[in-house]
Scaffold this motif. Structure first.
Motif, mmCIF file in Angstrom:
data_model
loop_
_atom_site.group_PDB
_atom_site.id
_atom_site.type_symbol
_atom_site.label_atom_id
_atom_site.label_comp_id
_atom_site.label_asym_id
_atom_site.label_seq_id
_atom_site.Cartn_x
_atom_site.Cartn_y
_atom_site.Cartn_z
ATOM 1 N N PRO A 108 0.822 -1.221 0.000
ATOM 2 C CA PRO A 108 0.000 0.000 0.000
ATOM 3 C C PRO A 108 0.855 1.271 0.000
ATOM 4 O O PRO A 108 0.504 2.259 -0.637
ATOM 5 C CB PRO A 108 -0.817 -0.122 1.288
ATOM 6 N N LYS A 109 1.998 1.218 0.700
ATOM 7 C CA LYS A 109 2.882 2.388 0.723
ATOM 8 C C LYS A 109 3.423 2.692 -0.669
ATOM 9 O O LYS A 109 3.494 3.863 -1.076
ATOM 10 C CB LYS A 109 4.043 2.150 1.690
ATOM 11 N N THR A 110 3.793 1.647 -1.410
ATOM 12 C CA THR A 110 4.303 1.854 -2.766
ATOM 13 C C THR A 110 3.243 2.486 -3.640
ATOM 14 O O THR A 110 3.506 3.440 -4.386
ATOM 15 C CB THR A 110 4.761 0.519 -3.381
ATOM 16 N N VAL A 111 2.019 1.975 -3.553
ATOM 17 C CA VAL A 111 0.931 2.535 -4.362
ATOM 18 C C VAL A 111 0.677 3.988 -3.983
ATOM 19 O O VAL A 111 0.512 4.848 -4.854
ATOM 20 C CB VAL A 111 -0.355 1.705 -4.186
ATOM 21 N N ARG A 112 0.683 4.268 -2.694
ATOM 22 C CA ARG A 112 0.470 5.643 -2.237
ATOM 23 C C ARG A 112 1.542 6.577 -2.805
ATOM 24 O O ARG A 112 1.239 7.685 -3.279
ATOM 25 C CB ARG A 112 0.486 5.685 -0.710
ATOM 26 N N ASN A 113 2.795 6.128 -2.790
ATOM 27 C CA ASN A 113 3.889 6.949 -3.319
ATOM 28 C C ASN A 113 3.767 7.146 -4.831
ATOM 29 O O ASN A 113 4.017 8.236 -5.354
ATOM 30 C CB ASN A 113 5.241 6.306 -2.992
ATOM 31 N N VAL A 114 3.387 6.070 -5.529
ATOM 32 C CA VAL A 114 3.244 6.161 -6.981
ATOM 33 C C VAL A 114 2.123 7.139 -7.337
ATOM 34 O O VAL A 114 2.275 7.981 -8.230
ATOM 35 C CB VAL A 114 2.965 4.778 -7.603
ATOM 36 N N VAL A 115 0.995 7.048 -6.633
ATOM 37 C CA VAL A 115 -0.125 7.954 -6.901
ATOM 38 C C VAL A 115 0.292 9.401 -6.664
ATOM 39 O O VAL A 115 -0.029 10.298 -7.462
ATOM 40 C CB VAL A 115 -1.346 7.591 -6.027
ATOM 41 N N ALA A 116 1.038 9.636 -5.581
ATOM 42 C CA ALA A 116 1.494 10.997 -5.293
ATOM 43 C C ALA A 116 2.401 11.515 -6.402
ATOM 44 O O ALA A 116 2.286 12.675 -6.835
ATOM 45 C CB ALA A 116 2.227 11.032 -3.951
#
Length: 226
Positions: free
Chosen positions: A190-198
């Motif tokens: 989830p952290k990776t996805v959050r960073n990618v979205v940002a």
């Protein structure tokens, strides 16, 4: 120190190796350090470390992987070249898709090799990039030449500044999926996805997720059947 050794050090190509796999990174540093007129002045495993290492040393060329754990080599390249346009970035990666090549070059990379390149190819590319030339690995160049000689029009890629992974995530965002669902579908944290979205919101200039969905659908993402 002899006069010859002083000249060699003064004219050496100063290199930083950026790769999140320590075995590959150390091996590449050892290979480059064995070449005449090449000096490895630093190593890094992620984006922040790469930017800091390059900023703290006089660097001519950065060898850059595109996947740095949860970070993007594309973004690292963009930041490094923005901070010091004199630094030349040579990408060396497993990614051979056209989108990654285009994104790397748009970010400021001067060369693109695959990790299967021979030591001789790596040395030749390093010296070419240091000499302010642009160079593509044989496999990448052959595909580009094939496209030109076949007379085909280049396929329009939505948001060409995004990496393939960022575009994939944006496509799922445009389909209405939330971050936990995207993480499960792509087998990411989830952290990776959050960073990618940002990162995606910043790159496409979207103020929020809703604006990103509108922009993505306008470019044809999130519309094709799965």
């Amino acid at each position: 120190m002899s006069e010859d050794s002083s000249v060699t050090r003064a004219t050496a190509i100063r290199v930083v190796v950026v790769d999140d796999h320590p075995v590959f990174r150390l091996g590449m540093a050892a290979l480059l350090g064995s070449l005449p007129g090449v000096e490895v002045v630093g190593q890094a495993a992620d984006e922040a470390e790469a930017v800091a290492v390059v900023a703290g040393a006089a660097v001519d060329v950065v060898l850059m992987d595109l996947h740095l754990g949860e970070d993007s080599g594309i973004e690292a390249t963009r930041r490094i070249v923005h901070d010091d346009p004199a630094v030349r970035v040579l990408v060396i990666t497993m990614q051979e898709d056209d989108e990654s090549v285009v994104a790397a070059l748009r970010a400021g990379a001067r060369g693109y090799l695959l990790k299967g390149a021979s030591p001789e190819e790596i040395e030749r590319a390093l010296r070419a990039v240091a000499n302010d030339e642009v160079i593509l690995g044989p496999k990448i160049a052959a595909r580009a030449l094939s496209t030109v000689t076949a007379g085909r029009s280049a396929v329009r890629v939505p948001f060409p500044d995004l990496t393939a992974r960022e575009r994939e995530v944006l496509d799922l965002v445009a389909r209405g999926y939330d971050n936990p669902t995207i993480a499960r579908r792509l087998v990411l944290s989830p952290k990776t996805v959050r960073n990618v979205v940002a990162n995606v919101l910043t790159k496409i200039g979207a103020a929020d997720r809703s604006a990103a969905i509108v922009a993505a659908r306008d470019q044809g993402l999130g519309c094709a059947p799965e």
